[in-house]
Design a protein around this motif. Structure first.
Motif, PDB file in Angstrom:
ATOM      1  N   CYS A 374       4.062   0.137   3.050  1.00  0.00           N
ATOM      2  CA  CYS A 374       3.100   0.839   2.202  1.00  0.00           C
ATOM      3  C   CYS A 374       3.585   2.248   1.889  1.00  0.00           C
ATOM      4  O   CYS A 374       3.956   2.997   2.798  1.00  0.00           O
ATOM      5  N   ASP A 378      -0.310   5.608  -0.848  1.00  0.00           N
ATOM      6  CA  ASP A 378      -1.184   4.443  -1.011  1.00  0.00           C
ATOM      7  C   ASP A 378      -1.701   3.945   0.339  1.00  0.00           C
ATOM      8  O   ASP A 378      -2.116   2.792   0.463  1.00  0.00           O
ATOM      9  N   SER A 381      -5.266   2.290   0.700  1.00  0.00           N
ATOM     10  CA  SER A 381      -5.553   0.997   0.079  1.00  0.00           C
ATOM     11  C   SER A 381      -5.983  -0.026   1.131  1.00  0.00           C
ATOM     12  O   SER A 381      -5.438  -0.067   2.236  1.00  0.00           O
ATOM     13  N   SER A 382      -6.981  -0.838   0.780  1.00  0.00           N
ATOM     14  CA  SER A 382      -7.462  -1.881   1.688  1.00  0.00           C
ATOM     15  C   SER A 382      -6.594  -3.136   1.625  1.00  0.00           C
ATOM     16  O   SER A 382      -6.753  -4.035   2.447  1.00  0.00           O
ATOM     17  N   LYS A 383      -5.686  -3.197   0.673  1.00  0.00           N
ATOM     18  CA  LYS A 383      -4.811  -4.361   0.521  1.00  0.00           C
ATOM     19  C   LYS A 383      -3.628  -4.248   1.490  1.00  0.00           C
ATOM     20  O   LYS A 383      -2.895  -3.266   1.468  1.00  0.00           O
ATOM     21  N   SER A 385      -0.050  -4.354   3.117  1.00  0.00           N
ATOM     22  CA  SER A 385       1.296  -4.291   2.558  1.00  0.00           C
ATOM     23  C   SER A 385       2.233  -5.207   3.341  1.00  0.00           C
ATOM     24  O   SER A 385       1.918  -5.637   4.454  1.00  0.00           O
ATOM     25  N   ASN A 552     -12.625  -5.299   8.940  1.00  0.00           N
ATOM     26  CA  ASN A 552     -13.227  -5.904   7.742  1.00  0.00           C
ATOM     27  C   ASN A 552     -14.501  -5.171   7.330  1.00  0.00           C
ATOM     28  O   ASN A 552     -14.753  -4.970   6.134  1.00  0.00           O
ATOM     29  N   HIS A 555     -13.525  -1.849   5.608  1.00  0.00           N
ATOM     30  CA  HIS A 555     -12.999  -2.022   4.259  1.00  0.00           C
ATOM     31  C   HIS A 555     -14.055  -2.586   3.312  1.00  0.00           C
ATOM     32  O   HIS A 555     -13.975  -2.373   2.106  1.00  0.00           O
TER      33      HIS A 555
END
Length: 555
Positions: A374, A378, A381-383, A385, A552, A555
């Motif tokens: 990541c 960034d 970000s909750s996504k 990497s 979870n 986020h």
């Protein structure tokens, strides 16, 4: 709680050291260093199930520790930790070699007293010259000179020290000194130590908390997934010695030129955590002092200076740990305290350092994550990497080296653009068998949790509710046992220690009630839950799920 309760007798009384007379003895507990193995693939082939329906009866000491608090079900990996021979089978067992070269415990204890308490040579000589003292105590020396000669005959516990110097080709006058000894000899010393040998574990296992074997329990390194995965890659009967390395540059003085030291410690994961936590057991061995010499800044730029600092570190660590590369795959015969001989494969499994050194060791650009790819801008970000791997980092360095065509600055820029430190061409960890440097970096509670996640969370709360409002709430909190009272608030604190961060975490959530939206409080609670859950000494499938659920919710 009833005193007949098994949990009370098995856990609470042991932790309080409550004697038969009911008197509580305070026991000083040393700080806990997490040596949990990183998560890797699980190999289920060739497993042999094990279940002792009769409870603790028939278990060895380490199995009894695992099943101490609750009923647990253990499955041992087959064909591991095989004993190849025993060096003491033909030796007279009546001879006690534990205190060698001394004749026995009394012989050793008197020499130990003379060395540690220093009564003086003349006083010791007068004591030993008393008629029949030497004969009655069965001593192997008759004066201080002969005693010191016997003490000098003791071998180094972990091998002899060596000195190696490094230098740059364009600056031969600048020397960087490494004091080091063979890490393999250090492992052999731990393996043969009588005090540690009875606690050693030679084979991995799977531990479950229920009879359906759906809830895994992870408490020691041999119960984790890493050891099981590595064991399946070695020949049958092999014994794994998970090598744990720790480094930490320490400032010794603020004056006299600011003297510092850079020690390297080594231990193995075959030793239980409870033993590691006792300094008196000496379960960690000092194997090296890395260079701390200062460089001449007059002829190089700041970027070149930090580049050379990192290169010196990697060259020094390559020199210190080189013997582990050669025997990691083939293994080496090691004799235990009881004479049993195993073929041991020392595998670099954990590297314990703080965040700045995590970046230094793994060749990660400072300010980014050493676990994933990541970018630094960034990180919110909750996504998820893609994870960093040793192969990926090596490919980035190789590509930058090829495209730069010998241009140092261009190599640096190309590597840094990918989030990789562009100061090192050949990392020391290159070539270690069954090792991924990014996977073996252990999480740091202080830097990753409190000085990382929690620090960011406090700044976020201050921006939402206002620094002044949060300070006022913290200041008016009533004093309570176990809680630190921040009389001046927290916004004006310039340098915050780890203990202060922990004290803030205890009171933060209560100070946000009615001034922060419910969703914000829910997010703060979720992160605090994650921080506290992450510090459990023992994890299982359920607690790991709780941690994931907390993330979870955030986020």
């Amino acid at each position: 709680m009833a005193r007949s309760c098994r949990w009370w007798n098995g856990s609470v009384l042991k932790s309080l050291k409550l004697g038969e007379d009911g008197v509580t003895q305070e026991v000083e507990q040393p700080p806990v260093i997490s040596t949990a193995a990183p998560v890797m693939d699980w190999y289920d082939e060739g497993w042999q199930e094990f279940e002792d329906e009769e409870g603790l009866e028939g278990m060895d000491q380490n199995e009894a520790l695992l099943a101490e608090e609750d009923s647990q079900y253990v499955e041992h990996h087959p064909n591991t930790g095989k004993v190849l021979s025993n060096t003491r089978m033909d030796v007279d067992v009546s001879l006690d070699s534990t205190y060698g070269p001394f004749q026995g415990e009394i012989d050793w204890r008197i020499a130990e007293w003379a060395i540690l308490d220093s009564p003086g040579h003349n006083s010791l000589d007068r004591l030993l010259s008393i008629p029949n003292v030497v004969e009655r105590l069965d001593l192997s020396y008759h004066n201080s000179q002969s005693m010191h000669k016997k003490v000098d005959s003791l071998l180094e516990r972990a091998g002899k020290w060596e000195t190696t110097t490094l230098s740059f080709q364009d600056s031969q006058t600048a020397k960087f000194t490494i004091q080091h000894r063979d890490p393999v000899e250090a492992i052999k010393a731990l393996w043969k130590d009588p005090a540690l040998g009875k606690h050693m574990v030679y084979a991995p296992c799977k531990v479950y908390t229920n009879s359906t074997r759906t809830c895994h329990s992870y408490s020691e390194m041999w119960t984790g997934q890493w050891w099981n995965a590595i064991q399946s890659k070695l020949s049958p009967g092999a014994t794994v010695a998970p090598v744990i390395v720790a480094t930490d540059k320490t400032q010794l003085t603020q004056f006299s030129g600011g003297k510092s030291a850079y020690p390297v410690y080594l231990t193995v994961g075959n030793i239980p955590k409870a033993v590691h936590q006792k300094p008196s057991m000496k379960a960690a061995v000092l194997i090296a002092y890395l260079p701390v010499e200062k460089m001449d800044w007059s002829k190089i730029t700041e970027a070149q200076h930090w580049s050379r600092v990192q290169r010196v570190f990697h060259e020094a660590m390559a020199t210190v740990l080189k013997p582990l590369k050669d025997i990691g795959q083939e293994g080496v015969l090691m004799e235990g305290h009881d004479g049993d001989v195993h073929r041991v494969h020392p595998i670099l499994s954990s590297y314990v350092v703080d965040y700045p050194e995590q970046c230094l060791v793994s060749c990660t650009k400072y300010g980014t994550c050493f676990k994933c790819q990541c970018p630094s801008d960034d990180l919110s970000s909750s996504k998820p990497s893609q994870l960093r791997t040793q192969a990926w980092t090596s490919s980035v360095l190789a590509k930058a080296k090829k495209e730069s065509k010998g241009q140092v600055n261009q190599f640096h820029n190309l590597a840094m653009a990918e989030g990789v430190s562009g100061n090192v061409y050949e990392p020391f960890w290159k070539g270690f068998p069954h090792t991924d440097i990014h996977h073996i970096m252990t999480p740091d509670v202080l830097h990753q949790l409190y000085q990382g996640i929690f620090k960011h969370m406090v700044g976020w709360c201050q921006s939402v509710v206002g620094e002044k409002e949060l300070d006022q709430r913290i200041q008016v909190l009533p004093e309570a046992h176990g809680l630190h009272h921040f009389k001046m608030g927290i916004s004006n604190m310039s340098q915050t220690s780890g203990s202060e961060r922990k004290n803030m975490a205890k009171i933060l959530l209560g100070c946000l009630v009615r001034i922060m939206a419910p969703q914000g409080i829910k997010a703060v609670k979720a992160l605090l839950d994650f921080i506290y859950l992450a510090q459990y000494a023992t994890h299982d499938t359920n607690t790991l799920r709780y941690m994931q659920e907390a993330l979870n919710i955030f986020h």
